[in-house]
Write a protein that holds these residues in place. Structure first.
Motif, PDB file in Angstrom:
ATOM      1  N   UNK A 320       1.033  -1.293  -0.062  1.00 30.44           N
ATOM      2  CA  UNK A 320       0.051  -0.036   0.051  1.00 30.44           C
ATOM      3  C   UNK A 320       0.696   1.052  -0.031  1.00 30.44           C
ATOM      4  N   UNK A 321       0.729   2.116  -0.991  1.00 32.17           N
ATOM      5  CA  UNK A 321       1.315   3.288  -1.055  1.00 32.17           C
ATOM      6  C   UNK A 321       0.594   4.515  -1.219  1.00 32.17           C
ATOM      7  N   UNK A 322       0.669   5.494  -0.237  1.00 32.07           N
ATOM      8  CA  UNK A 322      -0.024   6.718  -0.507  1.00 32.07           C
ATOM      9  C   UNK A 322      -1.470   6.796  -0.732  1.00 32.07           C
ATOM     10  N   UNK A 323      -2.012   5.596  -0.071  1.00 31.85           N
ATOM     11  CA  UNK A 323      -3.378   5.391  -0.261  1.00 31.85           C
ATOM     12  C   UNK A 323      -3.900   4.941  -1.674  1.00 31.85           C
ATOM     13  N   UNK A 324      -3.059   4.787  -2.468  1.00 28.53           N
ATOM     14  CA  UNK A 324      -3.533   4.407  -4.026  1.00 28.53           C
ATOM     15  C   UNK A 324      -4.009   3.159  -4.103  1.00 28.53           C
ATOM     16  N   UNK A 325      -3.665   2.190  -3.493  1.00 34.65           N
ATOM     17  CA  UNK A 325      -4.239   0.867  -3.473  1.00 34.65           C
ATOM     18  C   UNK A 325      -5.202   0.421  -2.247  1.00 34.65           C
ATOM     19  N   UNK A 326      -5.639  -0.816  -2.299  1.00 32.83           N
ATOM     20  CA  UNK A 326      -6.484  -1.307  -1.153  1.00 32.83           C
ATOM     21  C   UNK A 326      -5.645  -1.618   0.133  1.00 32.83           C
ATOM     22  N   UNK A 327      -6.240  -1.295   1.102  1.00 39.24           N
ATOM     23  CA  UNK A 327      -5.749  -1.639   2.345  1.00 39.24           C
ATOM     24  C   UNK A 327      -5.328  -3.110   2.937  1.00 39.24           C
ATOM     25  N   UNK A 328      -4.301  -3.409   3.138  1.00 37.61           N
ATOM     26  CA  UNK A 328      -3.961  -4.998   3.542  1.00 37.61           C
ATOM     27  C   UNK A 328      -5.172  -5.585   4.526  1.00 37.61           C
ATOM     28  N   UNK A 329      -5.852  -4.746   5.192  1.00 34.44           N
ATOM     29  CA  UNK A 329      -6.716  -5.396   6.126  1.00 34.44           C
ATOM     30  C   UNK A 329      -8.239  -4.879   5.503  1.00 34.44           C
ATOM     31  N   UNK A 330      -8.273  -4.546   4.222  1.00 35.12           N
ATOM     32  CA  UNK A 330      -9.410  -4.572   3.920  1.00 35.12           C
ATOM     33  C   UNK A 330     -10.684  -5.716   3.952  1.00 35.12           C
ATOM     34  N   UNK A 331     -11.900  -5.315   3.861  1.00 39.05           N
ATOM     35  CA  UNK A 331     -12.650  -6.377   4.098  1.00 39.05           C
ATOM     36  C   UNK A 331     -12.952  -7.337   2.834  1.00 39.05           C
ATOM     37  N   UNK A 332     -12.390  -6.786   1.673  1.00 34.28           N
ATOM     38  CA  UNK A 332     -12.544  -7.338   0.564  1.00 34.28           C
ATOM     39  C   UNK A 332     -11.834  -8.719   0.438  1.00 34.28           C
ATOM     40  N   UNK A 333     -10.774  -8.763   1.186  1.00 34.00           N
ATOM     41  CA  UNK A 333      -9.797  -9.900   1.320  1.00 34.00           C
ATOM     42  C   UNK A 333     -10.624 -10.925   2.251  1.00 34.00           C
ATOM     43  N   UNK A 334     -11.510 -10.890   2.704  1.00 33.32           N
ATOM     44  CA  UNK A 334     -12.294 -11.750   3.656  1.00 33.32           C
ATOM     45  C   UNK A 334     -13.676 -12.049   3.138  1.00 33.32           C
TER      46      UNK A 334
END
Length: 421
Positions: A320-334
């Motif tokens: 994750x870099x400068x808010x460009x990408x989805x956060x590692x703890x995002x719900x979409x990974x669950x």
């Protein structure tokens, strides 16, 4: 006021009314017609009667020729119901299902009047809801379709008091042997669909246990990805998108140059042929516009369209870099399980997050979607649950959120309700 609006939003939707009959959409050529416009295949032949003798079916062979299939030399005759007296027409629930011919023989093999393929038994008795899966080459349409149907059959249908079943034994056998077993039992990725191959539609029924609720006929059409940016090729298949009830528009993160460059940088790979295989998702939108959207009113389509970011597990590999990408703890990974209704709070969270993500990394694509599609929602799924290595999945295939776009489409078609919790 807020409580009132909330109660209105969560108010249980009325059961979808079952009409006496429905327009039929042929699951082979995707033409649309009324149930009394079907024709029939005779169940016998009469060499002494040219109308009932074995003969070449030119319409069926023209259809087969489009897909490189051999012509069938002789078949039983095609019977037009208009040539049969009305008293010899057979109806069930106001749907024409058979005719008694001049020899007193009953025929119930209904054919599409345009391509002469045999129609499903339920055609005209239930909505012909075609779910189109579109996307460029290498986005994983075949894998996603397999994972979705597997999930619908094994978990989703039960969560909505329904059953998801293939239309016939042939479809069941082909789906299991060529798609489901290799992926879910042996962990092998599926070969890419080739333009030269004619892909039979996979027809499934989503039947609710409540007999008052109309069933759905689901037609999943696996189109070769490279054909989605080939105008001549897509002209053959455009009708199935035009007559769809819903569209699943798949987007591989690696189609997006910003993500592809970041992934390769992080993975330390050389681009080589890796990046050359990917078409930009906007090119698929443009091709769809040229083939059918441009001919719609105001050059837009109101078909509910779920934009599905595939291979979401791959995004774990990008820092994750400068808010460009989805956060590692995002719900979409669950994974999340919707039961009895679409959880609108969960949907809005995912829809907003993926929408903002695509807007940041591929604004031209998102702008194109908003210009040509009037009803769009955004999702992220992982058909496998992990990133395969050398065309193999290590461990058990564990799909993540694969049915969420489909459940949203069910809600859009008024088959299930939406609630905040």
């Amino acid at each position: 006021m807020f409580t009132f609006l909330k109660s209105m939003f969560e108010k249980k939707q009325p059961i979808k009314e079952r009409l006496p009959f429905y327009d039929i959409v042929c699951p082979f050529c995707f033409s649309k017609f009324e149930p009394d416009q079907v024709v029939f295949r005779a169940t016998h032949d009469r060499p002494d009667d040219e109308d009932y003798a074995l003969q070449e079916d030119h319409r069926l062979n023209a259809y087969r020729d489009k897909f490189g299939l051999d012509a069938i030399e002789e078949l039983e005759a095609v019977i037009d119901p208009e040539s049969i007296p009305e008293e010899n027409h057979i109806y069930v629930d106001q749907v024409l299902v058979g005719v008694t011919d001049r020899y007193g023989v009953v025929s119930k093999r209904r054919l599409c009047p345009n391509c002469h393929n045999e129609l499903p038994i339920t055609a005209g008795k239930a909505p012909s809801n075609i779910i189109s899966i579109v996307g460029a080459s290498q986005v994983g349409k075949s894998v996603y379709m397999t994972s979705l149907i597997h999930t619908l059959q094994n978990t989703t249908a039960n969560h909505f008091n329904a059953a998801c079943m293939p239309l016939n034994a042939q479809i069941s056998r082909k789906f299991r042997e060529q798609y489901e077993a290799p992926l879910f039992e042996r962990g092998q990725l599926l070969d890419s669909t080739q333009k030269e191959q004619r892909q039979e539609p996979f027809i499934f029924q989503f039947v609710f246990k409540d007999s008052e609720q109309a069933p759905l006929i689901l037609v999943f059409f696996d189109v070769a990805g490279e054909g989605m940016v080939d105008r001549e090729y897509l002209e053959i298949y455009a009708a199935h998108v035009k007559n769809s009830s819903g569209i699943l528009f798949l987007v591989d993160p690696l189609q997006i140059k910003t993500i592809r460059d970041r992934f390769l940088l992080h993975a330390g790979d050389e681009p080589g042929e890796f990046t050359a295989r990917y078409d930009e998702p906007r090119e698929v939108v443009i091709t769809l516009f040229e083939n059918f959207i441009g001919y719609q009113e105001q050059s837009k389509t109101n078909i509910p369209t779920a934009v599905v970011l595939t291979k979401s597990d791959m995004l774990h590999a990008i820092k994750e870099e400068e808010g460009t990408y989805i956060q590692p703890n995002s719900n979409l990974f669950r994974n999340f399980v919707h039961q009895q209704y679409l959880n609108t709070s969960e949907f809005e969270n995912i829809n907003g997050e993926v929408s903002r993500f695509i807007e940041k990394v591929d604004r031209p694509f998102k702008d194109a979607l908003e210009v040509y599609f009037t009803n769009v929602a955004y999702f992220a799924v992982s058909a496998l649950g992990s990133n395969p290595v050398n065309q193999k999945v290590s461990g058990v295939v564990t799909p993540v959120r694969v049915d969420e776009p489909f459940i949203w489409l069910l809600h859009q078609l008024d088959y299930i309700e939406g609630r905040e919790r």
